[in-house]
Design an enzyme around this catalytic site. Structure first.
Site, PDB file in Angstrom:
ATOM      1  N   ASN A   1       9.526   0.585 -10.116  1.00  0.00           N
ATOM      2  CA  ASN A   1       8.674  -0.615  -9.472  1.00  0.00           C
ATOM      3  C   ASN A   1       7.239  -0.380  -9.833  1.00  0.00           C
ATOM      4  O   ASN A   1       7.123  -0.522 -10.728  1.00  0.00           O
ATOM      5  CB  ASN A   1       9.083  -0.479  -7.827  1.00  0.00           C
ATOM      6  N   ASP A   2       6.281  -0.244  -8.844  1.00  0.00           N
ATOM      7  CA  ASP A   2       5.131  -0.491  -9.001  1.00  0.00           C
ATOM      8  C   ASP A   2       4.406   0.172 -10.299  1.00  0.00           C
ATOM      9  O   ASP A   2       4.570   1.107 -10.437  1.00  0.00           O
ATOM     10  CB  ASP A   2       4.274  -0.061  -7.936  1.00  0.00           C
TER      11      ASP A   2
END
Length: 468
Positions: free
Chosen positions: A61-62
Site C-alpha cells: 500500500n502506501d
C-alpha cells in the site's frame, strides 16, 4: 554490528554527546523476512502491470519516504511479507532506480525490532538533513497497540543504495499521552520535515479529535527532541474523520519548477494534502503558511468532500518529494492504487496493489489548483507510434485506430490525464478478452448526437519496464 565512522560522526553532531550508546542495529531481527513471503506459483498472471511499480508478490500500500540521493531514486512502501492482503505486520519494502521507470529491489529497510514498532512499521517520510544525510520518521505500533513515531537512518551513508538502516535506540520520539490528549489509535504518518528560519525543524502528524481531522505540528532543534506546538498546523471545522498521510510542501507561483520542502519566499504558495480515511480519497488545499504563527491559511476555506483532489479515481496515501536532479528541479507525486477485485481474487493471484506512475506536479498559472502529468521518463517505454490526422467523427459512431494492436495496454490499470493535467482519473480494469496473447484494440467513441472534430490523436504501444 559495528557502525561506520560517517554514521557515528553524523549522529554525534546531530544528537549530541553520548551518541555511542544511542544507536542500535536491527537487521538481525527479521533477517530472513523476505524469504518467508509466499510467492504465487501461478503462471497465469494476466493482470500484473508492465510499467507500474509493484513488488513480485503480496500486499503493498502506501508509498513511503521517496527521495533522490546521489543520483539514485529510492522508493519505500508498505508491504506485507506474508500475505496478499493487508495485515498488522507491515514492513518497509525498498527499491531503487536511476530513471524512475526501471526498479531494482533490495532487502526490506525497516521492520519490527524494537518495542516501539514490534507490532508493525507503518507509514512515514524521509527528510534530507544538511550535508545530504537522509533520515526517516515512521509510525510504529508498540506492545499496547499505540501509534508512536520513530527515527531511523542509514547504517552506511557511503552506500549509494542505502541498503541497511538502523534505528535510534531511544525510540519512540513522539508518543500519544494524557498530556497532549491524543488518541493512541489516531496518531500516525509523519510528513517530510521542513526547516524554519528560526533553525527549528517542523513536522506534521495525522490525527483526529471528536471526528475532526488534525494536522498536528511538532518542533525540534535537533530532530530528536520534539515538542507539540500550541496549535495544529491546520484542523477541520467539521466532522471529516481521520486525516492520514499528511503532506505539506511549497510550490512556486507561475513556475512549473519544484522547490525544496524548506523553501519560502514571496513567490511561494503552500499545499496541504491529507488522505481522508473515511472516503478514502486524497484532498488538497492551496494557501499561505504563516511561519511566525506556524499555521496554514487556505485560500478557499476548510476541507470538505467537494475539495480539490489529486485524482478522481483510485489514488490514495500519496506522497511527494523534491527532485533536484539537474536540470529538472521538479516535485514528484507518488500514489497508491489499490485493487477493485475481491480479497479472495487477490489471494488467488498472490498480490495486491500497485503504485501510480510518478507524476510531476506544479501550480497552475491561476494559482487555484495543481497540475499533474506523467514524468517525462515514461516516454522511454514508447514503441510503435500512430498518428490520427484531423477528421470528423459523427454522432453515435465508433472509429477503430488501425496500426496499433498489442497484448499489453498495462493489463489492469488506466490513468487518464485531461485538460493539460487539471483532471486525473485512475481506474483498475480486469479485462476478460484482451488478456495474455489476445490482442487489445484502440477505439475512439462519440456517444453523443453531434459531430465532433478530432484535432489530433497520438498513440504508442508501450514496452515493459524492469520492475523488481
Amino acid at each position: 554490528m559495528a557502525l561506520s565512522c560517517i554514521w557515528l560522526m553524523f549522529f554525534f553532531s546531530l544528537f549530541g554527546h553520548g551518541v555511542l550508546e544511542l544507536i542500535e542495529a536491527f537487521h538481525h531481527v527479521y533477517l530472513n523476512v523476505h524469504q518467508t513471503a509466499q510467492y504465487s506459483t501461478s503462471g497465469n498472471q494476466p493482470y500484473r502491470t508492465s510499467y507500474h511499480f509493484q513488488p513480485p508478490n503480496n500486499w503493498m500500500n502506501d508509498p513511503n519516504g521517496p527521495m533522490l540521493r546521489l543520483g539514485i531514486y529510492h522508493l519505500f512502501y508498505q508491504y506485507n511479507p506474508k500475505a496478499a492482503v493487508w495485515g498488522s505486520n507491515l514492513i518497509w519494502g525498498h527499491s531503487t532506480s536511476t530513471d524512475l521507470v526501471n526498479w531494482t529491489p533490495h532487502d526490506p529497510a525497516i521492520y519490527p525490532s524494537q518495542q516501539s514498532d514490534i507490532n508493525g512499521c507503518w507509514s512515514g517520510s524521509a527528510t534530507i538533513l544538511p550535508g545530504g544525510h537522509p533520515v526517516i520518521l515512521y509510525t510504529g505500533i508498540d506492545p499496547e497497540n499505540r501509534q508512536v513515531q520513530n527515527l531511523a537512518a542509514p547504517k552506511n551513508f557511503s552506500d549509494p543504495f542505502l541498503r541497511e538502516w538502523v534505528k535510534f535506540k531511544h525510540n519512540p520520539l513522539l508518543t500519544p499521552n494524557s498530556k497532549n490528549k491524543i488518541n493512541a489509535t489516531y496518531f500516525r504518518d509523519p510528513s517530510t520535515a521542513w526547516l524554519g528560519s528560526d533553525g527549528n525543524w517542523r513536522v506534521i502528524i495525522g490525527s483526529q479529535k471528536k471526528e475532526r481531522g488534525l494536522a498536528i505540528l511538532f518542533k525540534s532543534n535537533d530532530f530528536v527532541h520534539w515538542e507539540e506546538a500550541e496549535k495544529p498546523l491546520y484542523s477541520a471545522n467539521k466532522d471529516t474523520g481521520m486525516w492520514e498521510c499528511p503532506d505539506f510542501y511549497p510550490v512556486l507561483f507561475k513556475s512549473p519548477l519544484g522547490i525544496d520542502t524548506s523553501s519560502n519566499g514571496p513567490d511561494v504558495r503552500y499545499v496541504l494534502k491529507v488522505s481522508f480515511f473515511r472516503t478514502p480519497h486524497d484532498y488538497y488545499m492551496i494557501g499561505t503558511y504563516n511561519p511566525d504563527k506556524d499555521i496554514f491559511i487556505p485560500d478557499n476555506g476548510p476541507f470538505k468532500d467537494s475539495s480539490l483532489r489529486y485524482d478522481y479515481g483510485k489514488f490514495y496515501a500519496s506522497k511527494t518529494f523534491f527532485d533536484d536532479k539537474y536540470p529538472l528541479h521538479r516535485r514528484i507525486l507518488w500514489g497508491w492504487v489499490n485493487e477493485s477485485s475481491s480479497a479472495i481474487d487477490d489471494i488467488k493471484k498472490g498480490w495486491s496493489g500497485v503504485q501510480a506512475i510518478p507524476r510531476s506536479i506544479w501550480l497552475d498559472k491561476s494559482g487555484k489548483q495543481l497540475l499533474q502529468w506523467p514524468i517525462k521518463e515514461i516516454e522511454t517505454l514508447r514503441g510503435t507510434q500512430i498518428e490520427l490526422p484531423y477528421q470528423v467523427l459523427s454522432g453515435g459512431s465508433v472509429l477503430e485506430v488501425s496500426g496499433l494492436t498489442a497484448a499489453q495496454i498495462d493489463h489492469s490499470i488506466v490513468e487518464s490525464f485531461g485538460a493539460e493535467g487539471k483532471a486525473c482519473i485512475t481506474a483498475r480494469v480486469y479485462p476478460t478478452l484482451a488478456i495474455n496473447d489476445a490482442e487489445a484494440h484502440l477505439y475512439v467513441f462519440n456517444n453523443g448526437t453531434e459531430n465532433i472534430g478530432i484535432t489530433r490523436l497520438s498513440a504508442w504501444s508501450m514496452k515493459k519496464a524492469q520492475i523488481n
